[in-house]
Design an enzyme around this catalytic site. Structure first.
Site, PDB file in Angstrom:
ATOM      1  N   SER A  70       8.797  -5.382  -5.632  1.00  0.00           N
ATOM      2  CA  SER A  70       9.190  -4.236  -6.459  1.00  0.00           C
ATOM      3  C   SER A  70      10.484  -3.586  -5.980  1.00  0.00           C
ATOM      4  O   SER A  70      11.322  -3.177  -6.790  1.00  0.00           O
ATOM      5  CB  SER A  70       8.071  -3.192  -6.483  1.00  0.00           C
ATOM      6  OG  SER A  70       6.900  -3.744  -7.024  1.00  0.00           O
ATOM      7  N   HIS A  90      10.217   1.878  -4.385  1.00  0.00           N
ATOM      8  CA  HIS A  90      10.970   1.735  -5.628  1.00  0.00           C
ATOM      9  C   HIS A  90      12.310   2.470  -5.554  1.00  0.00           C
ATOM     10  O   HIS A  90      13.360   1.922  -5.895  1.00  0.00           O
ATOM     11  CB  HIS A  90      10.153   2.269  -6.805  1.00  0.00           C
ATOM     12  CG  HIS A  90       8.921   1.474  -7.085  1.00  0.00           C
ATOM     13  ND1 HIS A  90       7.969   1.861  -7.997  1.00  0.00           N
ATOM     14  CD2 HIS A  90       8.466   0.305  -6.551  1.00  0.00           C
ATOM     15  CE1 HIS A  90       6.996   0.961  -8.027  1.00  0.00           C
ATOM     16  NE2 HIS A  90       7.272   0.025  -7.162  1.00  0.00           N
TER      17      HIS A  90
END
Length: 517
Positions: free
Chosen positions: A294, A345
């Protein structure tokens, strides 16, 4: 009569060739063209339509449809106070149009209507000079000369070809920016991710916390013990099939787009820098065991944002709004769902943006933005690693450590379970940790140590029924009959039998009575 066609293409030619307007869309029949203009910082959408309407109701319907299309075009231009110039070119005005179109149809704010045609009355049609002045054109309009239909057709064809040639050149330039190279690196990265997932499943389970840690997931205590390589290996591990598929699809489409723009070498730098920043941010701010690509995927978003800064118009004409919406949804989801490692993220997003500014876009030469990135990347990476070592306010992962200890107990690795729990309890008092630690001693018949940990567990959380029950067993074996009786009564009062069907309260009570007697 071919004069209107000549006028139509001449006006388009004037705006595209002399005023550098950019064509956004052309209808299949080439009788409607949308353009973007920017003069002195003022942006405008210009629509030119070649029509032949006899009645105003036809024209009014077209005006409303054009307003709907303008809302779509605005997303491609993205400017404040965007003006809309809707220009109709026709042989003659509709028979029931008695005043200029802008007066006949009350104009909305920032929407301007024009009708360019032969006007027998001289009062209805607008002049090309007026239209060009209003849209901000700087070059002079050369009026059409009288001529035959063949001459008008030849002139229209000439203007159309020049416009098409310029548009093709601009589109080729755009393609060279968006499709610099074919994706190559993305496929071996995806293959590695899938092969490692299969390897993980064959040697345990990808959702098992012990298996994840053993095969390289981001686990802060191990990193603090010197296993820094987990910051990289965690990028290739995924927790469950759904996690794998979602990340792989995102990487295929978003990563593929980035590699097309930046080329293979630059993409590899962006991908791994972003992934490393994601892992470092997770290490700095989150205690959870984590894994996945991610961070690197959000780094690809960062690369797209950097592209948007360098080529803002092209970015919003093509993918810009979609990128911003998808990015916003993912970040909002990360903030809303505690289990999502949003630190990774955001770290990946920042890392991808910085790496993109470092390598820059192909064929652009050295840029001043590259020099700050040379300094910022190592400084921020070092800062995140340092923060991970000293930050005691990370997102709490106490239950992760308890779960991990329980997994080791099930694997008969009591010593590792105790090591994890003792290390955790050195920094925080946690009733569940004391309870599980008590279980490790109870399993080995070390009743005094078991009782001591159960006592701490129930002192911190008197509602922990299972701890009271196990404490009664420890007291029973220590021959502390009254304390054993009190503990089992507490467990009964907390409905231990409803919580755990494997307990046998009656047997414990019977043993206390027998031994005491």
């Amino acid at each position: 009569m071919l004069e209107p066609l000549h006028r139509y293409w001449k006006l388009i030619h004037h705006l595209v060739i002399k005023e550098n307007a950019r064509i956004l869309d052309i209808s299949p029949d080439k009788k409607q063209i949308w353009m973007e203009m920017e003069k002195q910082g003022r942006k405008a959408a210009v629509r030119i339509a070649k029509i032949e309407y006899d009645w105003m109701n036809q024209l009014e319907k077209d005006v409303e449809q054009a307003k709907d299309s303008f809302r779509r075009v605005k997303k491609m231009i993205l400017g404040r106070n965007l003006q809309f110039y809707n220009i109709y070119v026709s042989s003659y005005p509709p028979v029931d149009l008695r005043t200029p179109l802008g007066e006949h149809l009350q104009q909305e704010n920032r929407i301007h209507l024009y009708f360019l045609s032969r006007d027998p009355s001289g009062e209805i049609a607008d002049s090309a000079e007026t239209i060009l002045r209003d849209v901000g054109a700087e070059t002079k309009w050369n009026p059409l000369m009288d001529g035959t239909d063949e001459e008008h057709e030849n002139e229209a064809r000439h203007y159309r070809k020049e416009v098409q040639h310029k548009q093709q050149a601009l589109e080729k330039q755009d393609r060279s920016l968006l499709m610099f190279s074919r994706p190559r690196a993305i496929y071996p990265i995806l293959a590695a991710i899938f092969l490692i997932f299969l390897w993980l499943e064959q040697n345990g389970e990808s959702t098992n916390i012990v298996t994840l840690i053993e095969y390289g997931a981001k686990y802060n205590p191990a990193i603090l013990d010197g296993e820094w390589w987990r910051l990289v290996t965690s990028m290739f591990l995924h927790i469950g099939f759904f996690h794998l598929i979602m990340n792989s699809l995102a990487l295929f489409y978003i990563g593929g787009a980035v590699e097309r723009m930046y080329g293979m070498f630059r993409f590899i730098i962006i991908y791994f820098t972003a992934g490393l920043f994601g892992s470092l941010a997770s290490f700095a701010f989150n205690e959870q065991v984590s894994a996945g690509a991610s961070g690197a995927i959000f780094g690809c978003f960062g690369a797209l944002l950097y592209f948007g800064i360098i080529h803002r118009k092209l970015f919003f004409r093509t993918m810009g709004l979609n990128v911003l919406v998808i990015l916003g949804i993912n970040l909002a989801f990360g903030f809303a769902v505690p289990a999502v490692d949003n630190g990774a993220h955001i770290g990946g997003l920042a890392g991808g943006f910085l790496a993109s500014s470092l390598v820059h876009l192909p064929g652009h030469g050295a840029k001043i933005t590259q020099f700050p990135a040379i300094v910022l990347i190592p400084v921020l990476a070092s800062g995140l690693y340092w923060a991970g070592q000293i930050n005691e306010d990370k997102t709490d992962a106490s239950m992760i450590n308890v779960q991990l200890a329980q997994e080791y107990i099930q694997r008969d690795n009591i010593e590792e379970a105790r090591r994890i729990l003792h290390k955790m309890l050195d920094s925080v008092d946690n009733p569940s940790a004391y309870f599980v630690l008590g279980n490790t001693y109870l399993e080995e018949n070390q009743y005094r140590q078991a009782a001591g940990n159960y006592e701490k567990a129930v002192s911190l959380n008197p509602e922990l029924a299972q701890a009271h029950y196990n404490l009664s067993i420890a007291y029973l074996n220590l021959e502390k009959w009254e304390k054993a009786k009190q503990a089992i009564e507490e467990a009964k009062a907390l409905n231990i039998e409803e919580q755990d069907e494997n307990v046998d309260v009656e047997q414990i009570e019977s043993e206390i009575a027998d031994r005491k007697g």
